[in-house]
Enzyme design. Sequence first.
Site, short mmCIF file in Angstrom:
data_model
loop_
_atom_site.label_atom_id
_atom_site.label_comp_id
_atom_site.label_asym_id
_atom_site.label_seq_id
_atom_site.Cartn_x
_atom_site.Cartn_y
_atom_site.Cartn_z
NE ARG A 164 -4.02 -1.94 0.33
CZ ARG A 164 -4.00 -3.22 -0.05
NH1 ARG A 164 -2.95 -3.69 -0.70
NH2 ARG A 164 -5.03 -4.01 0.17
CB SER A 242 -8.18 -1.54 4.67
OG SER A 242 -8.64 -2.76 4.20
CD GLU A 344 -5.02 0.87 2.82
OE1 GLU A 344 -5.71 1.30 1.89
OE2 GLU A 344 -5.05 -0.29 3.21
N1 EPU Z 1 -10.89 -10.46 10.78
C1 EPU Z 1 -11.53 -10.54 12.01
N2 EPU Z 1 -12.39 -9.52 12.35
C2 EPU Z 1 -12.62 -8.47 11.53
C3 EPU Z 1 -11.95 -8.38 10.29
C4 EPU Z 1 -11.08 -9.40 9.94
O1 EPU Z 1 -11.35 -11.46 12.78
O2 EPU Z 1 -13.40 -7.59 11.91
C5 EPU Z 1 -10.02 -11.56 10.37
C6 EPU Z 1 -10.67 -12.37 9.26
O3 EPU Z 1 -11.49 -13.37 9.76
C7 EPU Z 1 -9.50 -12.92 8.50
C8 EPU Z 1 -8.43 -11.87 8.69
O4 EPU Z 1 -8.83 -11.05 9.78
O5 EPU Z 1 -9.06 -14.11 9.11
C9 EPU Z 1 -8.19 -11.04 7.44
O6 EPU Z 1 -9.40 -10.43 7.02
P1 EPU Z 1 -9.76 -10.24 5.45
O7 EPU Z 1 -9.55 -11.50 4.72
O8 EPU Z 1 -11.08 -9.58 5.40
O9 EPU Z 1 -8.66 -9.28 4.88
P2 EPU Z 1 -7.92 -8.01 5.51
O10 EPU Z 1 -6.52 -8.41 5.85
O11 EPU Z 1 -8.76 -7.44 6.59
C10 EPU Z 1 -6.87 -7.16 3.28
C11 EPU Z 1 -6.78 -5.85 2.56
C12 EPU Z 1 -8.07 -5.56 1.80
C13 EPU Z 1 -8.28 -6.68 0.80
C14 EPU Z 1 -8.34 -8.01 1.54
C15 EPU Z 1 -8.41 -9.19 0.61
C16 EPU Z 1 -5.27 -4.43 3.83
C17 EPU Z 1 -5.14 -3.29 4.78
N3 EPU Z 1 -6.51 -4.78 3.52
O12 EPU Z 1 -7.89 -7.03 4.26
O13 EPU Z 1 -7.88 -4.34 1.08
O14 EPU Z 1 -9.46 -6.48 0.06
O15 EPU Z 1 -7.15 -8.20 2.35
O16 EPU Z 1 -7.20 -9.33 -0.07
O17 EPU Z 1 -4.27 -4.97 3.37
C18 EPU Z 1 -8.17 -1.97 1.23
O18 EPU Z 1 -6.95 -1.88 1.23
O19 EPU Z 1 -8.93 -0.96 1.27
C19 EPU Z 1 -8.79 -3.29 1.23
C20 EPU Z 1 -10.10 -3.46 1.38
#
Ligand code: EPU
Length: 348
Positions: A164, A242, A344
């Site tokens: 990012r 995010s 971010e």
């Molecule tokens: N989780 C929780 N509680 C929550 C949110 C997440 O326990 O409230 C856990 C989920 O269960 C999962 C893990 O955290 O095990 C990761 O969650 P998720 O797969 O939703 O992905 P993320 O790491 O939260 C990242 C990117 C997103 C992108 C997704 C999919 C960043 C900051 N965010 O989110 O990007 O869409 O992976 O690749 O890297 C963005 O940058 O705006 C964005 C939406």
Amino acid sequence: MMVEKNIPLQSFNTFRIVAKALTLVRIASQADIVAFLSAPENRTETKFVLGGGSNIVLTGDVKPVVLKVEIKGRRLVQETAKSLIVEAGAGENWHDFVAWTLQHGYPGLENMALIPGTVGASPVQNIGAYGVELQDRFESLDAIDLTTGQIFTLNASQCAFGYRDSIFKHGDKMGLKDRALILRVRFALPKVWKPVLGYADIEKKMEQENCSNPTPQQIFEWVCAIRSAKLPDPNVIGNAGSFFKNPTVTAEQCEDIIARDPKVVHYQLDDGTFKLAAGWLIDTCGWKGKSVGQAGVYEKQALVLVNRGSGTDGNGATGGEVMTLARAIQTSVYERFGIMLETEPVVV
Ligand code: EPU
């Protein structure tokens, strides 16, 4: 080129925060920005480049001249032995561009479907989702130096992509923050396409649909469905995706956190460090559904802050409320896990 005064920015930022641009210039073509910069006073003036407004928090009226990029155009520019080089104007909507590439038989961007924002903003924060980052598909971009009016081209290594992150987010001597306006971006899409699977949410879809060999269009549809199920639609509820980056920690730090809470969601990276799920850390601190004024933590994904009053004109969250909530989250995650989350979006 159109110069407008006191323009409301509520519909130009996906958080739907109420603020004004004292001066807003619409840039619909390269000629527009060249003409704007031909006046010496415009070259020295401070400027703020606005794309789709999907990664900003407005904390007040914007005093620098806002350059709203509306440069359009999508085309196949070249075919090399391995890739199709496809170009899009910086003002094109990102998701529409992804859909267009698939319709034309140029797969490779499907994992990044439905990311809000414009093509021009995509390299700025090196957008990414479900195992593909912009840098994996990036070829080059053309930009204009806002202090000299000179047009230049950058390849991937010159963009200094990180998680990012890119040269466009840094304001130091070497950085291009507020100094460059991206005109168009070129992507190298593989002629021999292979699906990028392996992400838990995608694997779940493969199982549900009993499909082990998906087409690009199927992945596109799955990603749209996954995102719609857990991320708020900015047209309905204001947000900037995010709000925090997923932090990276050393193996030792990770062990320490696992000892405190064995359920912590973590992934090992190639260099031996670990990425932690910021959403999980925030969720575990009990933030889901909490609010400061009209700024809130989204109920289905704690990593996303939302504007609960975004539908009503003038009554929504202020940038101050969003930042107060963000700081309170940072403090509570730090107190419990010893990790300072990094934000971010760009705070304006
Ligand atoms: N989780 C929780 N509680 C929550 C949110 C997440 O326990 O409230 C856990 C989920 O269960 C999962 C893990 O955290 O095990 C990761 O969650 P998720 O797969 O939703 O992905 P993320 O790491 O939260 C990242 C990117 C997103 C992108 C997704 C999919 C960043 C900051 N965010 O989110 O990007 O869409 O992976 O690749 O890297 C963005 O940058 O705006 C964005 C939406």
